[in-house]
Design a protein around this motif. Structure first.
Motif, PDB file in Angstrom:
ATOM      1  N   GLY A  34      59.866 100.164  53.793  1.00 47.60           N
ATOM      2  CA  GLY A  34      59.093 101.344  53.412  1.00 47.60           C
ATOM      3  C   GLY A  34      58.797 101.368  51.924  1.00 47.60           C
ATOM      4  O   GLY A  34      57.676 101.698  51.497  1.00 47.60           O
ATOM      5  N   LEU A  35      59.787 101.005  51.126  1.00 45.52           N
ATOM      6  CA  LEU A  35      59.599 100.929  49.680  1.00 45.52           C
ATOM      7  C   LEU A  35      58.537  99.889  49.330  1.00 45.52           C
ATOM      8  O   LEU A  35      57.690 100.118  48.462  1.00 45.52           O
ATOM      9  N   GLN A  36      58.562  98.756  50.020  1.00 45.60           N
ATOM     10  CA  GLN A  36      57.558  97.723  49.785  1.00 45.60           C
ATOM     11  C   GLN A  36      56.153  98.239  50.110  1.00 45.60           C
ATOM     12  O   GLN A  36      55.209  97.975  49.359  1.00 45.60           O
ATOM     13  N   VAL A  37      56.032  98.969  51.191  1.00 43.98           N
ATOM     14  CA  VAL A  37      54.724  99.512  51.581  1.00 43.98           C
ATOM     15  C   VAL A  37      54.235 100.529  50.555  1.00 43.98           C
ATOM     16  O   VAL A  37      53.070 100.500  50.136  1.00 43.98           O
ATOM     17  N   VAL A  38      55.123 101.418  50.116  1.00 42.22           N
ATOM     18  CA  VAL A  38      54.742 102.428  49.119  1.00 42.22           C
ATOM     19  C   VAL A  38      54.300 101.755  47.821  1.00 42.22           C
ATOM     20  O   VAL A  38      53.268 102.116  47.231  1.00 42.22           O
ATOM     21  N   LEU A  39      55.053 100.767  47.360  1.00 37.84           N
ATOM     22  CA  LEU A  39      54.675 100.064  46.131  1.00 37.84           C
ATOM     23  C   LEU A  39      53.379  99.273  46.316  1.00 37.84           C
ATOM     24  O   LEU A  39      52.554  99.221  45.398  1.00 37.84           O
ATOM     25  N   ALA A  40      53.194  98.677  47.481  1.00 35.00           N
ATOM     26  CA  ALA A  40      51.955  97.946  47.753  1.00 35.00           C
ATOM     27  C   ALA A  40      50.769  98.897  47.703  1.00 35.00           C
ATOM     28  O   ALA A  40      49.713  98.567  47.120  1.00 35.00           O
ATOM     29  N   LEU A  41      50.913 100.082  48.280  1.00 35.60           N
ATOM     30  CA  LEU A  41      49.837 101.073  48.230  1.00 35.60           C
ATOM     31  C   LEU A  41      49.586 101.531  46.803  1.00 35.60           C
ATOM     32  O   LEU A  41      48.435 101.688  46.381  1.00 35.60           O
ATOM     33  N   PHE A  42      50.678 101.740  46.049  1.00 35.96           N
ATOM     34  CA  PHE A  42      50.517 102.151  44.654  1.00 35.96           C
ATOM     35  C   PHE A  42      49.755 101.097  43.861  1.00 35.96           C
ATOM     36  O   PHE A  42      48.788 101.412  43.173  1.00 35.96           O
ATOM     37  N   PHE A  43      50.210  99.849  43.941  1.00 36.11           N
ATOM     38  CA  PHE A  43      49.562  98.802  43.160  1.00 36.11           C
ATOM     39  C   PHE A  43      48.137  98.543  43.645  1.00 36.11           C
ATOM     40  O   PHE A  43      47.253  98.248  42.844  1.00 36.11           O
ATOM     41  N   GLY A  44      47.908  98.648  44.946  1.00 42.21           N
ATOM     42  CA  GLY A  44      46.576  98.383  45.485  1.00 42.21           C
ATOM     43  C   GLY A  44      45.570  99.474  45.187  1.00 42.21           C
ATOM     44  O   GLY A  44      44.439  99.199  44.807  1.00 42.21           O
ATOM     45  N   PHE A  45      45.992 100.715  45.368  1.00 40.18           N
ATOM     46  CA  PHE A  45      45.038 101.814  45.235  1.00 40.18           C
ATOM     47  C   PHE A  45      45.125 102.540  43.897  1.00 40.18           C
ATOM     48  O   PHE A  45      44.129 102.667  43.189  1.00 40.18           O
ATOM     49  N   SER A  74      40.860  91.249  35.478  1.00 40.35           N
ATOM     50  CA  SER A  74      41.943  90.282  35.709  1.00 40.35           C
ATOM     51  C   SER A  74      43.244  90.985  36.094  1.00 40.35           C
ATOM     52  O   SER A  74      43.910  90.604  37.066  1.00 40.35           O
ATOM     53  N   ILE A  75      43.604  92.007  35.339  1.00 40.28           N
ATOM     54  CA  ILE A  75      44.823  92.764  35.639  1.00 40.28           C
ATOM     55  C   ILE A  75      44.682  93.461  36.991  1.00 40.28           C
ATOM     56  O   ILE A  75      45.621  93.490  37.791  1.00 40.28           O
ATOM     57  N   GLY A  76      43.501  94.002  37.271  1.00 49.85           N
ATOM     58  CA  GLY A  76      43.265  94.645  38.565  1.00 49.85           C
ATOM     59  C   GLY A  76      43.448  93.686  39.724  1.00 49.85           C
ATOM     60  O   GLY A  76      44.068  94.023  40.737  1.00 49.85           O
ATOM     61  N   VAL A  77      42.928  92.472  39.594  1.00 47.09           N
ATOM     62  CA  VAL A  77      43.073  91.464  40.645  1.00 47.09           C
ATOM     63  C   VAL A  77      44.542  91.076  40.800  1.00 47.09           C
ATOM     64  O   VAL A  77      45.051  90.953  41.926  1.00 47.09           O
ATOM     65  N   LEU A  78      45.251  90.884  39.685  1.00 46.68           N
ATOM     66  CA  LEU A  78      46.675  90.535  39.758  1.00 46.68           C
ATOM     67  C   LEU A  78      47.481  91.633  40.459  1.00 46.68           C
ATOM     68  O   LEU A  78      48.355  91.350  41.281  1.00 46.68           O
ATOM     69  N   GLU A  79      47.192  92.884  40.139  1.00 48.36           N
ATOM     70  CA  GLU A  79      47.906  93.990  40.778  1.00 48.36           C
ATOM     71  C   GLU A  79      47.579  94.069  42.271  1.00 48.36           C
ATOM     72  O   GLU A  79      48.467  94.298  43.087  1.00 48.36           O
ATOM     73  N   LEU A  80      46.316  93.876  42.620  1.00 48.32           N
ATOM     74  CA  LEU A  80      45.929  93.921  44.027  1.00 48.32           C
ATOM     75  C   LEU A  80      46.585  92.791  44.813  1.00 48.32           C
ATOM     76  O   LEU A  80      47.151  93.018  45.888  1.00 48.32           O
ATOM     77  N   LEU A  81      46.543  91.582  44.274  1.00 46.08           N
ATOM     78  CA  LEU A  81      47.178  90.446  44.947  1.00 46.08           C
ATOM     79  C   LEU A  81      48.697  90.630  45.048  1.00 46.08           C
ATOM     80  O   LEU A  81      49.302  90.303  46.063  1.00 46.08           O
ATOM     81  N   GLY A  82      49.305  91.164  44.003  1.00 47.07           N
ATOM     82  CA  GLY A  82      50.740  91.435  44.033  1.00 47.07           C
ATOM     83  C   GLY A  82      51.087  92.478  45.074  1.00 47.07           C
ATOM     84  O   GLY A  82      52.087  92.352  45.788  1.00 47.07           O
ATOM     85  N   GLY A  83      50.269  93.518  45.173  1.00 49.89           N
ATOM     86  CA  GLY A  83      50.494  94.544  46.183  1.00 49.89           C
ATOM     87  C   GLY A  83      50.389  93.988  47.594  1.00 49.89           C
ATOM     88  O   GLY A  83      51.201  94.297  48.461  1.00 49.89           O
ATOM     89  N   ILE A  84      49.397  93.139  47.821  1.00 40.11           N
ATOM     90  CA  ILE A  84      49.243  92.508  49.133  1.00 40.11           C
ATOM     91  C   ILE A  84      50.423  91.583  49.414  1.00 40.11           C
ATOM     92  O   ILE A  84      50.981  91.581  50.508  1.00 40.11           O
ATOM     93  N   ALA A  85      50.832  90.807  48.419  1.00 42.63           N
ATOM     94  CA  ALA A  85      51.938  89.865  48.598  1.00 42.63           C
ATOM     95  C   ALA A  85      53.262  90.578  48.866  1.00 42.63           C
ATOM     96  O   ALA A  85      54.139  90.015  49.532  1.00 42.63           O
ATOM     97  N   LEU A  86      53.418  91.809  48.386  1.00 45.95           N
ATOM     98  CA  LEU A  86      54.631  92.572  48.689  1.00 45.95           C
ATOM     99  C   LEU A  86      54.775  92.811  50.188  1.00 45.95           C
ATOM    100  O   LEU A  86      55.880  92.979  50.694  1.00 45.95           O
TER     101      LEU A  86
END
Length: 151
Positions: A34-45, A74-86
């Protein structure tokens, strides 16, 4: 003594029986996921999306830093990819470490450029990311085996 009575006696005496340890472990795994999903949503959106759509606040911030739109995207793409990878079990630990490194950079930038106005946010995010990185560390060996096998 029956199994139920033995189980109740061991619980009352402070000894954790296998059933309760399994249930506790299952709850911990669910909470971590659940924590991973919340952080993924935070970083993605909340974090990547404003940068990727060129929101006015993100544009102003990156202009003040001196990185312009290239740094912002660049930072936006890194955050989005990191969120997906979580969300990908095999990549979750590596993603958490990578996003933590990104948050260290964000913390330093907040202190150096923005006089620490929002410096606490990246520090707060590092704590759950470190927890994920540690808890999912067993996936690193598996990922390394897959990489070596393909080379």
């Amino acid at each position: 003594m029956s199994e139920t009575a033995a189980s109740a006696a061991s619980v009352n005496s402070g000894i954790v029986v296998a059933e309760s340890a399994t249930a506790r472990g299952r709850r911990a795994r669910i909470a971590l996921r659940g924590l991973q999903v919340v952080l993924a949503l935070f970083f993605g959106f909340a974090s990547a999306l404003p940068k990727l759509i060129g929101h006015e606040s993100a544009v102003e911030s990156f202009d003040k830093i001196g990185w312009g739109s290239a740094g912002m995207y660049s930072i936006g793409v890194l955050e989005l990819l990191g969120g997906i990878a979580l969300l990908i079990p095999l990549l979750s630990s590596v993603a958490a470490v990578s996003l933590s490194a990104l948050m260290v950079g964000a913390f330093i930038t907040q202190l150096a450029v923005f006089d620490g106005q929002y410096a606490a946010t990246p520090l707060i995010l590092i704590v759950p990311l470190a927890l994920i990185a540690y808890a999912r560390r067993s996936h690193n060996a598996e990922l390394l085996r897959l990489i070596r096998r393909r080379s």
